[in-house]
Design a protein around this motif. Sequence first.
Motif, PDB file in Angstrom:
ATOM      1  N   THR A  73       0.836  -1.204   0.000  1.00 33.04           N
ATOM      2  CA  THR A  73       0.000   0.000   0.000  1.00 33.04           C
ATOM      3  C   THR A  73       0.871   1.254   0.000  1.00 33.04           C
ATOM      4  N   LEU A  74       1.932   1.234   0.835  1.00 37.15           N
ATOM      5  CA  LEU A  74       2.852   2.375   0.874  1.00 37.15           C
ATOM      6  C   LEU A  74       3.409   2.665  -0.516  1.00 37.15           C
ATOM      7  N   ARG A  75       3.878   1.594  -1.174  1.00 31.37           N
ATOM      8  CA  ARG A  75       4.441   1.767  -2.514  1.00 31.37           C
ATOM      9  C   ARG A  75       3.404   2.343  -3.475  1.00 31.37           C
ATOM     10  N   ALA A  76       2.192   1.799  -3.403  1.00 27.89           N
ATOM     11  CA  ALA A  76       1.120   2.258  -4.298  1.00 27.89           C
ATOM     12  C   ALA A  76       0.812   3.738  -4.080  1.00 27.89           C
ATOM     13  N   ARG A  77       0.789   4.140  -2.831  1.00 26.87           N
ATOM     14  CA  ARG A  77       0.457   5.549  -2.530  1.00 26.87           C
ATOM     15  C   ARG A  77       1.585   6.495  -2.945  1.00 26.87           C
TER      16      ARG A  77
END
Lengths: 97, 303
Positions: A73-77
């Motif tokens: 999720t961090l990477r996606a954001r």
Amino acid sequence: MQLINRAMAGTLESSDAQISIAPGKDGIVLHIQSTVQNQYGRAIKQSVLDTLSKLGIENAEVDVNDRGALECTLRARVECAAYRSAGIEAGIPWEEM
Amino acid sequence: MIQRKKPERFRLRRTMIFLSAQKPGLIKDPLIYGADSLMLDLEDAVAENQKDAARFSLYHALKTVDYGDTEVIVRINGLDTPHWREDVRVCVAAGADGVRIAKCESAGDVIAVEKAVEAAEEEFRKEKGRTLLMAALESPKGILNAQEIAAASGRMFGIAISGGDLRRTMQVSPVRGGIELNTARGLVVLAARAAGVQCFDTVFTDLNDEEGFRAEVLLDKQMGFDGKSLVNPRQIAAVHEIYAPSEKEITAAEKIVRAVRENAAKGVGVFTVDGKMIDIAFLPGAERTIALAKACGMYKGEL
């Protein structure tokens, strides 16, 4: 990647993270605030820096407000905020993500 | 990085649960629900200004979360939006099992998506033909063109009714017993069987009406739908229970399969089993019952 504007992505819901990114001059200036700072602060920092490096971003001001997001999720954001900052909406090089 | 195995065009699809691809809390561990298929949504569950965020989130979920044998389908935005082409690219790049075409109205719509999928498979060096397609029929035109839509591509595995938009355009609201969608449901089942694909009924949104939900699932089963779209994990168990064959059905199916084989060996075409006339035409149905019983963990016999 050429950052142009300040941009944000993500929410403050549980398991999410809100990322704000803006063009910078002196390398990566990173501020992290997290509900799991003590346990995962360093891992979060590493994920964000890795993602920025993969995107070819060397100068940026980045604020992370993490609510227990998984690494994916961090990477996606971070990627979403960066592409918004660069004004790119389509033709994302998915195989490089 | 997760590499999903090659999708199966025909498999058990009793339950297909909608999850917004934009919500990290929803897409990280939905396989614990035990649905046959997950439907990660880039369309209506995602606000217009978050379409990009949902795609990044979808990509990383598919690349890092192990969904195991649970099928992962992605609902893309309608062909009348600027989003659907990028949606197709991310689906293919991330290795989604299939794409659900929203608001499909003609064979031409399916072919347009198929072309985009094919181009993306080439771009991301995926096996050609790997990505499956299904179509959601949400308008009177879509329902009336169900047969050409179902048969439009070798990638198509099924067609689904999407009741929200359909009821709105038909100027009806949900009715106990389902008379308002009666014709549409009948046409969709017929079209799917004529084209040799599966069919799925629309969602039931009133989570407080357990009795109404069960009645609708039973109607779906009796009409011949392969499964149902769901909005809440609470609905999964009831569908699996209603779709499971009874012990009596399994026993009867087993007897039929054995009797057809034995009689065929003896050169007999028509005979009786427990007082009922049976011939070769009963075999596929009986075999399907056994296969379903196996999938439900209810059959441990030799067939």
